[in-house]
Design a protein around this motif. Sequence first.
Motif, PDB file in Angstrom:
ATOM      1  N   CYS A 441       0.830  -1.209   0.000  1.00 19.64           N
ATOM      2  CA  CYS A 441       0.000   0.000   0.000  1.00 19.64           C
ATOM      3  C   CYS A 441       0.864   1.259   0.000  1.00 19.64           C
ATOM      4  N   GLY A 442       2.103   1.122  -0.487  1.00 20.63           N
ATOM      5  CA  GLY A 442       3.024   2.239  -0.542  1.00 20.63           C
ATOM      6  C   GLY A 442       2.929   3.010  -1.842  1.00 20.63           C
ATOM      7  N   GLY A 448       0.080   4.932  -5.155  1.00 16.01           N
ATOM      8  CA  GLY A 448      -0.311   6.232  -4.633  1.00 16.01           C
ATOM      9  C   GLY A 448      -0.257   6.355  -3.126  1.00 16.01           C
ATOM     10  N   MET A 449       0.019   5.240  -2.421  1.00 14.03           N
ATOM     11  CA  MET A 449       0.217   5.331  -0.966  1.00 14.03           C
ATOM     12  C   MET A 449      -1.034   5.849  -0.256  1.00 14.03           C
ATOM     13  N   ALA A 450      -2.081   5.078  -0.300  1.00 11.74           N
ATOM     14  CA  ALA A 450      -3.384   5.500   0.217  1.00 11.74           C
ATOM     15  C   ALA A 450      -3.402   5.603   1.743  1.00 11.74           C
ATOM     16  N   GLU A 451      -4.434   6.272   2.250  1.00  8.96           N
ATOM     17  CA  GLU A 451      -4.600   6.466   3.693  1.00  8.96           C
ATOM     18  C   GLU A 451      -5.343   5.272   4.297  1.00  8.96           C
ATOM     19  N   VAL A 452      -4.698   4.116   4.262  1.00  6.91           N
ATOM     20  CA  VAL A 452      -5.316   2.894   4.790  1.00  6.91           C
ATOM     21  C   VAL A 452      -4.499   2.293   5.921  1.00  6.91           C
ATOM     22  N   GLU A 492       9.185   0.245   0.536  1.00  5.38           N
ATOM     23  CA  GLU A 492       7.865  -0.383   0.606  1.00  5.38           C
ATOM     24  C   GLU A 492       7.923  -1.828   0.102  1.00  5.38           C
ATOM     25  N   ALA A 493       6.849  -2.558   0.370  1.00  2.00           N
ATOM     26  CA  ALA A 493       6.794  -3.972  -0.030  1.00  2.00           C
ATOM     27  C   ALA A 493       6.876  -4.137  -1.535  1.00  2.00           C
ATOM     28  N   LEU A 553       9.591   8.288  -6.085  1.00  3.80           N
ATOM     29  CA  LEU A 553      10.580   8.067  -5.042  1.00  3.80           C
ATOM     30  C   LEU A 553       9.914   7.463  -3.806  1.00  3.80           C
ATOM     31  N   GLN A 554      10.712   6.903  -2.933  1.00  8.95           N
ATOM     32  CA  GLN A 554      10.180   6.278  -1.726  1.00  8.95           C
ATOM     33  C   GLN A 554       9.808   7.341  -0.676  1.00  8.95           C
ATOM     34  N   ALA A 555       9.166   6.880   0.389  1.00  9.02           N
ATOM     35  CA  ALA A 555       8.623   7.791   1.395  1.00  9.02           C
ATOM     36  C   ALA A 555       9.697   8.676   2.012  1.00  9.02           C
ATOM     37  N   ASP A 556      10.896   8.148   2.218  1.00 11.06           N
ATOM     38  CA  ASP A 556      11.951   8.944   2.847  1.00 11.06           C
ATOM     39  C   ASP A 556      12.408  10.100   1.963  1.00 11.06           C
TER      40      ASP A 556
END
Length: 577
Positions: A441-442, A448-452, A492-493, A553-556
């Motif tokens: 979920c990333g 899109g990295m949802a709010e779940v 992310e996974a 890019l990743q979350a960081d």
Amino acid sequence: MTSDKTPKRRSQAWYGGISKDTTIHRAWMLNQGTPPDNFDGRPVIGICNTWSEFTPCNGHLRDLAERVKRGVLEAGGVPFEFPVMSLGENNIRPTAMLFRNLASMDVEESIRANPMDGVVLLCGCDKTTPSLVMGAASCDLPTIVVSGGPMLNGRHRGCELGSGTAVWRMVDELKAGKIGPQEFQDAEQGMARSPGSCMTMGTASTMASMMEALGLALPQNAATPAVDSRRRVLAQMSGRRIVDMVRSDTKLSDVVRRDSFENAIRVNAAIGGSTNAILHLIAIAGRLEVPLTSEDWDALGRDVPTILNLQPSGAYLMEDFYYAGGLPVVMKWLADRGLLHPDAASVSGTSIGAQVAAAENYNTDVIRTEGDPLTESGGIAVLKGNLAPLGAVVKPSAATPALMTHTGPAVVFEDIEDYKARIDDPALDVTAESILVLKNCGPKGYPGMAEVGNMALPAKLARDGVTDMVRISDARMSGTAFGTVVLHTAPEAAAGGPLALVQTGDVITLDVPQRKLHLHVSEDDLATRRAAWTPPEIVMAGGYQRLYVSSVLQADKGVDLDFLVGKRGAEVPRESH
């Protein structure tokens, strides 16, 4: 009025002089009833509007745009409104975050392609704020932000309801049998009873606060209610200020610098702001080429108490925050303790320190400047470990203290569909000690990295009185949500991060005080699992989603697209005609 440093404005490349091109540009603008002398070198101001009936939080921005225009005209400028993609968190599927970067491209190219000398960004709902600022930052013109403001406090059956936060709470109560379906439905209208964005400290209010803390918006931008007449005054005054900023050639990068971001991080800690702010501010910093990392967030915010008693971390709502004195009170409290750079710039024309020096607190239970803070150590905690080599985040002010150090067995869901199919199954092998783990979920995985990430608890545990559990994912959560929720696990996974290798029954340790997130599985076993792992298929083989998945890019790194990072300026590569 400030001195003029730009005798020839950017807009004069379109409108100045006598030629075929300038005649075409002026003539077609005249068909709107624009007086010819509007093109005599006066500052041309673009008003970037995210109004949309599909974005209810921004549904009143048409009126605010008119107020901005008044201010521009009063100051001797010429206003022109233009639309860009509007991102409403509550309607857009699969998630508004998927389109934040696309909207930023719309903003950037609209600004660069059109004859404006400065821009006013009208935003409100969660992703409209960062997307507009990211796009404007890459162009780097004089820029000011006007947020739409929060809704009035929710009211239902004599009680106050916080938008979003009440939904998460009532879903758990519905599962536990504490309320019935009718009461759940009855609360809808009372929860959203005026124009504006969420009146909790969700991402919309957090980002409006970040704009004020960064110096990109005038004082009281964060908390003035959407329907308060003073929101209109703020819009009009912003219209006046942008004209002066053009005259003094004060660009966005002249206002927002490294010290501005440090101020914003500490303000976010003090107000118990959304975890989404870390993604958005890193992305904005990347566009401005200002170094900013997730470690900065932890280092700068870790020892800052949360003093704002606001949902979801506390009790009150944004309307109460405004009446108590608003964000200037929080910023003055930080400045008085040496936790704010007072010399940081602001679009107001004064320093941040001068801007908040006279702030007064009218309710010390809402803004706890004189009593016990909501939490001694606020901010966003950044966790590292073999489960999150690039980091994961948790919001201590919204978590359960007893779960901040916890070891338990994982209950794994491969994706959100798997979670929805099994979470309320009475046969699910889960206890209050379990750790819920959600994969894929990333940024790439959802996409899109949802709010779940704030997964609702299993129904059978909710009925037994369980109100919180440790939850870990590579997703985000709404800023209105709460709980001991570990988010943004990176890599992310779907990108092959260690989260992809977790299996049900694996033991995980969360240690927030030590900033650790550890998976108790040997490196040999993880290597065997990795050899058998295959990446998920891309959901959409073409179009923007394909571009997004291949470039994100990743979350960081703020989840921007790799080719969008940095400033490209406002110069048009080629002239028309």
